[in-house]
Structures are given as C-alpha cells and as structure tokens.
Design an enzyme around this catalytic site. Structure first.
Site, mmCIF file in Angstrom:
data_model
loop_
_atom_site.group_PDB
_atom_site.id
_atom_site.type_symbol
_atom_site.label_atom_id
_atom_site.label_comp_id
_atom_site.label_asym_id
_atom_site.label_seq_id
_atom_site.Cartn_x
_atom_site.Cartn_y
_atom_site.Cartn_z
ATOM 1 N N SER A 39 10.385 14.192 17.661
ATOM 2 C CA SER A 39 10.978 12.862 17.623
ATOM 3 C C SER A 39 9.965 11.826 18.127
ATOM 4 C CB SER A 39 12.275 12.860 18.435
ATOM 5 O OG SER A 39 13.122 11.829 18.027
ATOM 6 N N ASP A 153 15.438 16.044 12.948
ATOM 7 C CA ASP A 153 14.847 15.946 14.287
ATOM 8 C C ASP A 153 14.679 17.312 14.943
ATOM 9 O OD1 ASP A 153 14.391 15.331 17.073
ATOM 10 O OD2 ASP A 153 15.263 13.359 16.721
#
Length: 310
Positions: A39, A153
């Site tokens: 991320s 993610d």
C-alpha cells in the site's frame, strides 16, 4: 556504516510518515540494502528505490485538500469505488516506465491475489503497476486485473511484509508500523490551526457542490435533495469500509510481528491523521522523522522505548 532492510507498512495517508523515517535512517548513517512494502509503504519505498523520493515528497507537500479530491474519480452514485486513474497517471508520469529489476535498491511490493487467496510479491516488471496493485484497497480502489488474477492491497493478508527481506543479508531489519497503539509525541493530536481548518472546510464545501452539479448533469437528475443524500450516504460508506479495513490491518500486523519480529519496530500512532488526509504531508512527514529519531536513539543504546520496539 550499518546496513538495514526496511519494511514499510500500510495505512493510507499515515504512510507519509515513511518519508520522514527514511530521512532519519539515512541521516543516522544507515545504508538501506533492500525494501519491502505494501500500500502506501510500497509507494514510498518504490519511489525511494527508484531514486525519486525527493520528487514525490515535493509533490505530496504541494497537495491541497482540493488537489487530492481532484485526483480521485469517485462513482458515488454507483458502487462508491475510487477509480484512481488520475492519481496513478501522475505517479506513472513521475516513474516514467521504470522497471523493478532496474531499481537502485532491491524492492518488493506486496499485493493480494483474491482469486488464489494468496500474497503476490512483485520483484520485477512495471513499478507503477506493482504500486497500483499493492494499494488497491477492496471496496475503495478498483482492483488491478492481470490475467486471471484480481489484485488488491497487500494489507488484506500482510500489512507489514517482513518475510520478503529476511534473506537480504543486511545487518538489521527495521519495520515501520503505521497502526501502533501509542500516543502522539506531546500527548495530543497534531491539530491544524484554525486558518487551515477553515480553508479545508471551504474547499470541501466547494468540491461537494461541484460534484453534486456534475452528478445531476451526468445522470440527468433534477432532484437535488435526493442526489445530495445519495452522495453523503456513499461518502459515509467509504469511511466505514476503511475503518473496518484499518482495524483488520492492526490485528494482522500484530500477528505478523509475533511470527517474525524485526530488530527495530518503529511505531507510528494510528490516530496521527485520518486515512484520507493526503493534504497533510508536511506534518506527517515531520512526525515520521521525529518518531524515527527517537526509535533509533533507543536502538543504538539497545533500549526499547515508546516508539521503538526491540
């Protein structure tokens, strides 16, 4: 000079703290031999490995509330997901086609393959694509489709990816946790001054009015009240979704640390700024720097402290 492997965790806008951490680590004379992140940790780590952290930092410091909102493409009357095309087009422009295998520092971006339900480690190929996949928060950002894979993610399975750097042969592993349950330095939140708060509120009002007008035109709607209700409801849903995701990340991070504890865990307070406050780079970068300095001072004396866990 001591060498380290650096692990940068996920956490939305709190990830700006990673920039300050890197500044502090380099200032203390450590050599970064490898980086892994997911991320925002992947984004900051990727830009550092590409030798472009200065350019990225300068850009983030220039962003206003309105600038951030212009960078996201929100379908608030449909699925509420953020496309992120404008944002990643900007990152792609800065990265200019750099491949992971050509980076100055060995780098791993961690994403999650929803189809196979497993971690994916990007160690070669397009850096920009790896950052986009690693940052695609489910229900918030559109996933990256790659063949039969649906990539989202990395924090879904591993918000603090220590394993990719274990074999790097550095002197120590430093990891940065953005979801730490620790107080802010000084014991209070880094509140913005009244002038900044008023400016952000005005920008938010102007953006929402513009979005409402565009929505009315696009969907050929004439019911302004109902449109505003729908927009407000979906904005609220996005906040709830991320709050759930953030809670999950914090729990997974503790589990990952228990499985493989780094030599130094730098702990950034989870309540430093909200996940969407990407217009507050200045203070978050400074916070990361200040906390890293405290953590490193303890590490060099072989002493744990609030912000540095050994």
């Amino acid at each position: 000079m001591k060498s380290i492997s650096l692990v940068l965790g996920s956490g939305g806008a709190r990830g700006y703290a990673h920039i300050g951490v890197i500044r502090a680590v380099l200032e203390k004379g450590y050599e970064i031999k490898s980086i892994a992140g997911c991320s925002m940790g992947a984004v900051v780590g990727g830009f550092y490995a590409a030798g472009k952290l200065d350019e990225y930092e300068q850009w983030t410091r220039s962003l206003s509330y309105l600038d951030v909102l212009k960078l996201v493409d929100i379908s608030l009357l449909s699925n509420g997901a953020i496309r992120g095309d404008k944002l990643f087009a900007k990152l792609a422009q800065m990265l200019n086609g750099i491949q992971i295998e050509d980076l100055n520092v060995p780098f791993t971006a961690v994403a999650t393959d929803l189809t196979q339900q497993k971690e994916i480690w990007f160690t070669k190929g397009s850096l920009e694509e790896s950052l986009r996949a690693s940052s695609a928060i489910p229900s918030l950002l559109m996933p990256v489709m790659k063949g039969s894979r649906v990539l989202v993610d990395g924090a879904v399975l591993n918000p603090l990816p220590i394993t990719p750097v274990v074999g790097s042969h550095s002197d120590a592993i430093f990891a940065v946790d953005l979801s730490a349950d620790v107080p802010l330095p000084g014991g209070k939140a880094p509140d913005e001054n009244e002038e900044k708060q008023a400016k952000h509120q005005l920008e938010q009002h102007n953006w929402f009015a513009h979005l409402k007008l565009k929505t009315l035109q696009f969907f050929e709607r004439d019911d302004e009240v109902e449109t505003e209700k729908a927009l407000t409801a979906n904005l609220g849903k996005l906040g709830v979704v991320y709050q759930m995701f953030d809670t999950m990340q914090a729990s997974l991070t503790r589990y990952k640390i228990a499985g493989y504890h780094p030599d130094l865990l730098i702990r950034i307070p989870k309540n430093s700024i909200r996940f969407y406050e990407f217009y507050r780079a200045d203070e978050q970068i400074q916070l990361g720097y200040d906390i890293a300095c405290r953590a490193l001072e303890g590490f060099e004396r072989s002493e744990a402290n609030t912000y540095g866990q050994l």
